[in-house]
Design an enzyme around this catalytic site. Structure first.
Site, PDB file in Angstrom:
ATOM      1  N   GLU A 161     140.594  -7.134  10.686  1.00 11.54           N
ATOM      2  CA  GLU A 161     141.982  -7.435  11.018  1.00 11.54           C
ATOM      3  C   GLU A 161     142.892  -6.202  11.106  1.00 11.54           C
ATOM      4  O   GLU A 161     143.841  -6.054  10.323  1.00 11.54           O
ATOM      5  CB  GLU A 161     142.575  -8.418  10.003  1.00 11.54           C
ATOM      6  CG  GLU A 161     141.894  -9.767   9.986  1.00 11.54           C
ATOM      7  CD  GLU A 161     142.594 -10.779   9.089  1.00 11.54           C
ATOM      8  OE1 GLU A 161     142.442 -11.984   9.344  1.00 11.54           O
ATOM      9  OE2 GLU A 161     143.282 -10.357   8.136  1.00 11.54           O
ATOM     10  N   GLU A 375     136.800 -16.080  10.470  1.00  6.43           N
ATOM     11  CA  GLU A 375     137.565 -16.717   9.393  1.00  6.43           C
ATOM     12  C   GLU A 375     138.337 -17.883   9.976  1.00  6.43           C
ATOM     13  O   GLU A 375     138.951 -17.771  11.034  1.00  6.43           O
ATOM     14  CB  GLU A 375     138.576 -15.754   8.742  1.00  6.43           C
ATOM     15  CG  GLU A 375     137.982 -14.650   7.913  1.00  6.43           C
ATOM     16  CD  GLU A 375     139.064 -13.751   7.296  1.00  6.43           C
ATOM     17  OE1 GLU A 375     140.198 -14.249   7.051  1.00  6.43           O
ATOM     18  OE2 GLU A 375     138.787 -12.566   7.084  1.00  6.43           O
TER      19      GLU A 375
END
Length: 471
Positions: A161, A375
């Site tokens: 991320e 995720e």
């Protein structure tokens, strides 16, 4: 030809679950420092968390019993290269070897991230992601990992991320180094992509059969209205939240329009170097990890200074709702609100269709690149009964609705190859501490042995996997 099996699993990250923060040669990382400093207003740390370091055999067995055939986790950089002298900590390698042994025992495919927010302290002291030498340090660490684990890890991820990491570091200021500095945000963003490319260059030198990718946080920017002004806001929303990661990672370069927009926003881009851009061009990813929590809803910029709010509740006990998550980027776009879409307690939209729209866009823009949903999950103030069991129907509904759209995109030709629930078990949720829970398995933090109790969602997910193992 045998059909490649779809990967069904769950995910964690080193600092959030391992505990054992200062044993067996591990160095200090920036989250150890932050959590032990006055900047940490809650006093809550990840020093122990769910102690995966000592419970990994139990946790992996539970994954297997839940039908999961893959596990995404991260390696702690400071467990492998604890100090600036670059001496490798063999005890750190041994720990992850033991984790891999256990995964192999149950035929669970490891998907392993090199850094998930937790930079070593010696990198943090020199400027963290803004340190000019970070890409060479990261490349060295990555090469140690590749040379040691080789093809035992079939799926490597460079960085988790980059967007969310950069925004929290330098736009919100809730993650170390806890600054608001847009110049530093851009330097951080650029260095992350140089790190990604240099790590991939080291990976290619090893001639492995494994693959390497990056995990991206943001979904596609969307707008409520289809006017020229809103379309422009969508374009700038994607530039700011998607393009600076995906374009260099997948295509090997930044689009000129993005560079010019950043320059016109007052950012000094003298940190960009031709030799770095050449490395990016030659070293792109094999697959994309796409995280999926919420959509990016934008509208045209109207007024105000650049600012951001992320999903952190004020009092952290569920009695106070957080402000709507979003951002304003001066001269680019603002976050919008749709009154018809519900928010979770942390001010984040619950809009499952965002992943379908995102996946179709990824295919349209980047072709047939393999994509793993690395995720997807629902944070909640879980309430357990007297036996510690949690009936988390809200989590089940959230995941089920997202999965319906993910499988629809796959059926329509998007190259989706796997799915990971965040998270495997309850763990440290950064500055939200332990009240905000994501796990399929409850961890009883009051119990001296950190007892694990599967939630209703664990059993639901097991059944879902059984019913969809041939997708």
């Amino acid at each position: 030809m045998t059909k490649e099996k779809f990967l069904w699993g769950s995910a964690t990250a080193a600092y959030q679950c391992e505990g054992a923060w200062d044993i067996n040669g591990k160095g200090i990382n920036i989250w150890d420092e932050f959590c032990h400093s006055d900047k940490n207003k809650t006093g809550i740390t990840g020093d122990v968390s769910c102690d995966f370091y000592h419970h990994f055999k139990e946790d992996i067995k539970m994954m297997a019993e839940g039908g999961q055939n893959t596990y995404r986790f991260s390696i702690s950089w400071s467990r492998i290269v604890p100090k600036e002298d670059r001496i490798v900590n063999e005890a750190g390698l041994k720990f992850y070897d033991e984790v891999l042994n256990e995964l192999e025992k149950y035929n669970i495919v490891p998907n392993v991230t090199l850094v998930h927010y937790d930079l070593p302290d010696y990198i943090g002291h020199k400027g963290g992601w803004c340190y000019e030498g970070i890409s060479d340090e990261f490349a060295y660490y990555a090469s140690v990992v590749f040379k040691h684990f080789k093809n035992r890890i079939p799926l490597y991820v460079t960085i988790n991320e980059p967007t969310h990491n950069a925004f929290c570091n330098y736009m919100v200021g809730n993650y170390p180094p806890n600054e608001f500095n847009m110049q530093h945000l851009c330097e951080c963003a650029y260095n992350m992509m140089v790190c990604n490319a240099k790590a991939i260059r080291e990976f290619r030198k090893c001639n492995l059969t494994s693959q390497i990718g990056i995990v991206h946080a943001s979904c596609l920017a969307e707008a409520r209205f289809d006017t020229p002004e809103y379309k422009e806001a969508v374009k700038y929303g994607n530039m700011f939240n998607n393009d600076w990661v995906l374009d260099p990672a997948i295509k090997g370069f930044y689009e000129k329009e993005l560079i010019e927009k950043v320059r016109k926003s007052g950012i000094d881009l003298s940190f960009m170097k031709q030799e770095d851009l050449a490395v990016m061009k030659e070293n792109t990813i094999d697959f994309l990890g796409q995280n999926a929590y919420s959509r990016l809803l934008v509208k045209p910029y109207e007024k105000g200074e650049t600012c951001a709010t992320v999903n952190n509740a004020g009092n952290n006990d569920g009695t106070e709702r957080a402000a709507k998550e979003g951002k304003t980027v001066k001269g680019w776009f603002e976050s919008d609100t749709d009154p018809n879409i519900p928010l979770n307690p942390w001010g984040r939209e619950i809009y499952p269709k965002c992943i379908y729209n995102t996946l179709l866009n990824r295919k349209e823009k980047y072709g047939d690149i393999p994509i793993y949903i690395t995720e997807n999950g629902h944070g909640a103030y879980d309430i357990a009964d007297d036996q510690g069991y949690v009936e988390d129907d809200d989590r089940i509904n959230f995941i089920n609705n997202f999965l319906a759209y993910i499988l629809k995109a796959k059926e329509e030709g998007v190259n989706v190859k796997g799915y990971y629930v965040w998270s495997t078990m309850d763990l440290y949720s950064w500055i939200n501490g332990y009240k905000k829970r994501y796990g399929l398995v409850r961890v009883d933090y009051e119990d001296g042995n950190l007892k694990r109790i599967p939630k209703k969602s664990y059993y639901w997910y097991k059944k879902f996997i059984e019913e969809h193992k041939d997708v």
